[in-house]
Design a protein around this motif. Structure first.
Motif, PDB file in Angstrom:
ATOM      1  N   LEU A 127      23.650 -11.747  -9.815  1.00 49.36           N
ATOM      2  CA  LEU A 127      22.879 -10.518  -9.673  1.00 49.36           C
ATOM      3  C   LEU A 127      21.410 -10.820  -9.978  1.00 49.36           C
ATOM      4  O   LEU A 127      21.083 -11.345 -11.050  1.00 49.36           O
ATOM      5  N   VAL A 128      20.538 -10.493  -9.023  1.00 46.40           N
ATOM      6  CA  VAL A 128      19.095 -10.669  -9.197  1.00 46.40           C
ATOM      7  C   VAL A 128      18.446  -9.292  -9.220  1.00 46.40           C
ATOM      8  O   VAL A 128      18.694  -8.466  -8.334  1.00 46.40           O
ATOM      9  N   VAL A 129      17.608  -9.050 -10.229  1.00 44.08           N
ATOM     10  CA  VAL A 129      17.032  -7.729 -10.467  1.00 44.08           C
ATOM     11  C   VAL A 129      15.509  -7.827 -10.480  1.00 44.08           C
ATOM     12  O   VAL A 129      14.936  -8.731 -11.095  1.00 44.08           O
ATOM     13  N   ARG A 130      14.859  -6.877  -9.806  1.00 39.84           N
ATOM     14  CA  ARG A 130      13.412  -6.742  -9.851  1.00 39.84           C
ATOM     15  C   ARG A 130      13.078  -5.249  -9.939  1.00 39.84           C
ATOM     16  O   ARG A 130      13.774  -4.418  -9.338  1.00 39.84           O
ATOM     17  N   GLY A 131      11.996  -4.902 -10.651  1.00 38.48           N
ATOM     18  CA  GLY A 131      11.670  -3.490 -10.804  1.00 38.48           C
ATOM     19  C   GLY A 131      10.235  -3.245 -11.224  1.00 38.48           C
ATOM     20  O   GLY A 131       9.486  -4.172 -11.541  1.00 38.48           O
ATOM     21  N   ASP A 132       9.858  -1.966 -11.217  1.00 36.07           N
ATOM     22  CA  ASP A 132       8.524  -1.517 -11.607  1.00 36.07           C
ATOM     23  C   ASP A 132       8.650  -0.240 -12.434  1.00 36.07           C
ATOM     24  O   ASP A 132       9.562   0.570 -12.212  1.00 36.07           O
ATOM     25  N   PHE A 133       7.723  -0.053 -13.363  1.00 34.51           N
ATOM     26  CA  PHE A 133       7.721   1.177 -14.164  1.00 34.51           C
ATOM     27  C   PHE A 133       6.292   1.478 -14.588  1.00 34.51           C
ATOM     28  O   PHE A 133       5.409   0.611 -14.557  1.00 34.51           O
ATOM     29  N   GLY A 134       6.058   2.734 -14.996  1.00 35.00           N
ATOM     30  CA  GLY A 134       4.727   3.115 -15.442  1.00 35.00           C
ATOM     31  C   GLY A 134       4.721   4.468 -16.116  1.00 35.00           C
ATOM     32  O   GLY A 134       5.717   5.196 -16.117  1.00 35.00           O
ATOM     33  N   GLY A 135       3.581   4.806 -16.712  1.00 34.47           N
ATOM     34  CA  GLY A 135       3.399   6.113 -17.336  1.00 34.47           C
ATOM     35  C   GLY A 135       4.115   6.307 -18.650  1.00 34.47           C
ATOM     36  O   GLY A 135       4.446   7.444 -19.011  1.00 34.47           O
ATOM     37  N   LEU A 136       4.354   5.237 -19.406  1.00 28.23           N
ATOM     38  CA  LEU A 136       5.089   5.368 -20.663  1.00 28.23           C
ATOM     39  C   LEU A 136       4.332   6.236 -21.664  1.00 28.23           C
ATOM     40  O   LEU A 136       3.101   6.331 -21.635  1.00 28.23           O
ATOM     41  N   THR A 193       8.112   6.874 -15.246  1.00 34.97           N
ATOM     42  CA  THR A 193       8.990   6.745 -14.090  1.00 34.97           C
ATOM     43  C   THR A 193       9.202   5.266 -13.798  1.00 34.97           C
ATOM     44  O   THR A 193       8.461   4.414 -14.281  1.00 34.97           O
ATOM     45  N   GLY A 194      10.208   4.966 -12.988  1.00 33.38           N
ATOM     46  CA  GLY A 194      10.441   3.578 -12.612  1.00 33.38           C
ATOM     47  C   GLY A 194      11.523   3.440 -11.564  1.00 33.38           C
ATOM     48  O   GLY A 194      12.322   4.365 -11.341  1.00 33.38           O
ATOM     49  N   VAL A 195      11.547   2.281 -10.898  1.00 31.54           N
ATOM     50  CA  VAL A 195      12.590   1.962  -9.931  1.00 31.54           C
ATOM     51  C   VAL A 195      12.992   0.509 -10.115  1.00 31.54           C
ATOM     52  O   VAL A 195      12.203  -0.317 -10.577  1.00 31.54           O
ATOM     53  N   VAL A 196      14.221   0.214  -9.749  1.00 36.93           N
ATOM     54  CA  VAL A 196      14.752  -1.149  -9.820  1.00 36.93           C
ATOM     55  C   VAL A 196      15.543  -1.423  -8.552  1.00 36.93           C
ATOM     56  O   VAL A 196      16.316  -0.577  -8.097  1.00 36.93           O
ATOM     57  N   GLY A 197      15.325  -2.587  -7.974  1.00 37.89           N
ATOM     58  CA  GLY A 197      16.136  -3.052  -6.855  1.00 37.89           C
ATOM     59  C   GLY A 197      16.907  -4.286  -7.285  1.00 37.89           C
ATOM     60  O   GLY A 197      16.366  -5.135  -8.001  1.00 37.89           O
ATOM     61  N   ALA A 198      18.165  -4.400  -6.872  1.00 40.97           N
ATOM     62  CA  ALA A 198      18.992  -5.538  -7.260  1.00 40.97           C
ATOM     63  C   ALA A 198      19.846  -5.974  -6.080  1.00 40.97           C
ATOM     64  O   ALA A 198      20.242  -5.151  -5.254  1.00 40.97           O
ATOM     65  N   VAL A 199      20.121  -7.266  -6.013  1.00 39.28           N
ATOM     66  CA  VAL A 199      21.007  -7.797  -4.986  1.00 39.28           C
ATOM     67  C   VAL A 199      22.077  -8.643  -5.654  1.00 39.28           C
ATOM     68  O   VAL A 199      21.827  -9.335  -6.640  1.00 39.28           O
ATOM     69  N   LEU A 200      23.275  -8.572  -5.092  1.00 43.98           N
ATOM     70  CA  LEU A 200      24.432  -9.273  -5.636  1.00 43.98           C
ATOM     71  C   LEU A 200      25.047 -10.142  -4.560  1.00 43.98           C
ATOM     72  O   LEU A 200      25.331  -9.670  -3.460  1.00 43.98           O
ATOM     73  N   VAL A 201      25.266 -11.402  -4.878  1.00 43.85           N
ATOM     74  CA  VAL A 201      26.023 -12.316  -4.035  1.00 43.85           C
ATOM     75  C   VAL A 201      27.059 -12.984  -4.926  1.00 43.85           C
ATOM     76  O   VAL A 201      26.704 -13.700  -5.871  1.00 43.85           O
ATOM     77  N   ALA A 217       0.847  -1.188   0.000  1.00 39.43           N
ATOM     78  CA  ALA A 217       0.000   0.000   0.000  1.00 39.43           C
ATOM     79  C   ALA A 217       0.881   1.237   0.000  1.00 39.43           C
ATOM     80  O   ALA A 217       1.822   1.348   0.771  1.00 39.43           O
ATOM     81  N   LEU A 218       0.571   2.182  -0.878  1.00 41.17           N
ATOM     82  CA  LEU A 218       1.396   3.380  -1.012  1.00 41.17           C
ATOM     83  C   LEU A 218       0.630   4.571  -0.457  1.00 41.17           C
ATOM     84  O   LEU A 218      -0.372   4.997  -1.003  1.00 41.17           O
ATOM     85  N   VAL A 219       1.108   5.089   0.664  1.00 41.53           N
ATOM     86  CA  VAL A 219       0.514   6.278   1.247  1.00 41.53           C
ATOM     87  C   VAL A 219       1.531   7.399   1.257  1.00 41.53           C
ATOM     88  O   VAL A 219       1.259   8.512   0.850  1.00 41.53           O
ATOM     89  N   GLN A 220       2.749   7.079   1.720  1.00 39.70           N
ATOM     90  CA  GLN A 220       3.841   8.037   1.691  1.00 39.70           C
ATOM     91  C   GLN A 220       5.071   7.349   1.105  1.00 39.70           C
ATOM     92  O   GLN A 220       5.205   6.127   1.143  1.00 39.70           O
ATOM     93  N   ASN A 221       5.972   8.145   0.563  1.00 37.98           N
ATOM     94  CA  ASN A 221       7.239   7.643   0.022  1.00 37.98           C
ATOM     95  C   ASN A 221       7.025   6.495  -0.958  1.00 37.98           C
ATOM     96  O   ASN A 221       7.541   5.392  -0.770  1.00 37.98           O
ATOM     97  N   PRO A 222       6.287   6.710  -2.043  1.00 42.11           N
ATOM     98  CA  PRO A 222       5.993   5.605  -2.953  1.00 42.11           C
ATOM     99  C   PRO A 222       7.234   5.021  -3.603  1.00 42.11           C
ATOM    100  O   PRO A 222       7.295   3.807  -3.829  1.00 42.11           O
ATOM    101  N   ILE A 223       8.234   5.853  -3.899  1.00 39.18           N
ATOM    102  CA  ILE A 223       9.445   5.339  -4.530  1.00 39.18           C
ATOM    103  C   ILE A 223      10.135   4.374  -3.583  1.00 39.18           C
ATOM    104  O   ILE A 223      10.539   3.265  -3.981  1.00 39.18           O
ATOM    105  N   ASN A 224      10.272   4.772  -2.335  1.00 33.01           N
ATOM    106  CA  ASN A 224      10.936   3.911  -1.363  1.00 33.01           C
ATOM    107  C   ASN A 224      10.145   2.624  -1.139  1.00 33.01           C
ATOM    108  O   ASN A 224      10.721   1.545  -0.985  1.00 33.01           O
ATOM    109  N   GLN A 225       8.819   2.708  -1.143  1.00 30.87           N
ATOM    110  CA  GLN A 225       7.984   1.526  -0.953  1.00 30.87           C
ATOM    111  C   GLN A 225       8.241   0.515  -2.064  1.00 30.87           C
ATOM    112  O   GLN A 225       8.400  -0.685  -1.810  1.00 30.87           O
ATOM    113  N   TYR A 226       8.242   0.985  -3.287  1.00 34.66           N
ATOM    114  CA  TYR A 226       8.480   0.079  -4.406  1.00 34.66           C
ATOM    115  C   TYR A 226       9.900  -0.465  -4.382  1.00 34.66           C
ATOM    116  O   TYR A 226      10.139  -1.638  -4.666  1.00 34.66           O
ATOM    117  N   LEU A 227      10.860   0.387  -4.063  1.00 33.35           N
ATOM    118  CA  LEU A 227      12.248  -0.053  -4.019  1.00 33.35           C
ATOM    119  C   LEU A 227      12.443  -1.126  -2.964  1.00 33.35           C
ATOM    120  O   LEU A 227      13.092  -2.153  -3.213  1.00 33.35           O
TER     121      LEU A 227
END
Length: 225
Positions: A123-132, A111-119, A58-68
């Protein structure tokens, strides 16, 4: 999504992008969170990326951080499911905006955001985008010249300087939403030593191509968090 919501999110992304590009030191996730908190969205006036039908926080505040945070957690869960050791796990964030596109920012409100983790090398990548501004570019009917069979989607990882366009490295898997103007991103890769060094040096980036902006509509560099 109304125009006011889109404008607010674009403002937030512009602030974050400036911090990522001109910051003296690489910003941490807490820094991003702090800056978003200082410009919090009031009365639930938050932008969603209209990604997929899957559940999103649920996005109420800080939507970028929530998605990230959601993208990072999902990427970490993939490694855990694969029984990968996470003691030396490294996290990365990508803020996708038009202002990072080279040579010039296109006309778009996407707009969009991507989160990635490396071990290790994984490298595993997940992300969201919208408003194209238009549907994603279809490389089967509109290929690069010469064609590259490895380009299987319109969202890619490239290697290069922040102010230059670098060579293609990997294609991400894209799951568009029903309208086709947003969606989710995913990818899992085993990086070469050169790519690992480029990631450490801030020279790996994600870009997204649409039919209207064939050369690139969104772009962002992997930054450690």
């Amino acid at each position: 999504m109304n125009k006011a919501k889109q404008t607010l999110l674009n403002l937030f992304l512009g602030v974050i992008t400036c911090l990522l590009v001109v910051g003296v030191s690489t910003p941490s996730l807490s820094t991003i969170t702090s800056n978003l908190s200082n410009s919090s969205i009031q009365n639930g006036d938050a932008k969603t990326f209209s990604a997929s039908q899957s559940a999103q926080p649920a996005l109420v505040q800080n939507p970028i951080n929530q998605y990230l945070m959601s993208d990072l957690q999902e990427a970490e869960s993939v490694l855990m499911a694969q029984s990968m050791p996470t003691r030396n796990l490294q996290r990365y964030a990508v803020i996708l905006t038009k202002n990072n596109v080279v040579p010039a920012a296109p006309s778009t409100s996407a707009t969009g955001v991507v989160g990635a983790v490396l071990v290790g090398e994984r490298l595993v990548v997940r992300g969201d985008f919208g408003g194209l501004s238009s549907a994603l570019r279809d490389y089967t009917t509109d290929p690069v010249n010469p064609p590259n069979p490895k380009i299987t989607s319109a969202v890619h990882i490239h290697q290069g300087e922040p102010n230059q366009n670098g060579p293609f490295q990997y294609a991400l898997t894209v799951t568009p939403n029903e309208a086709g103007m947003g969606g989710r991103l995913a990818g899992e890769y085993t990086l070469t030593s050169e790519q690992l060094q480029a990631l450490a040096d801030g020279k790996l980036y994600v870009d997204l191509h649409s039919q209207r902006n064939r050369a690139g509509e969104l772009r962002g560099t992997f930054r450690p968090v």
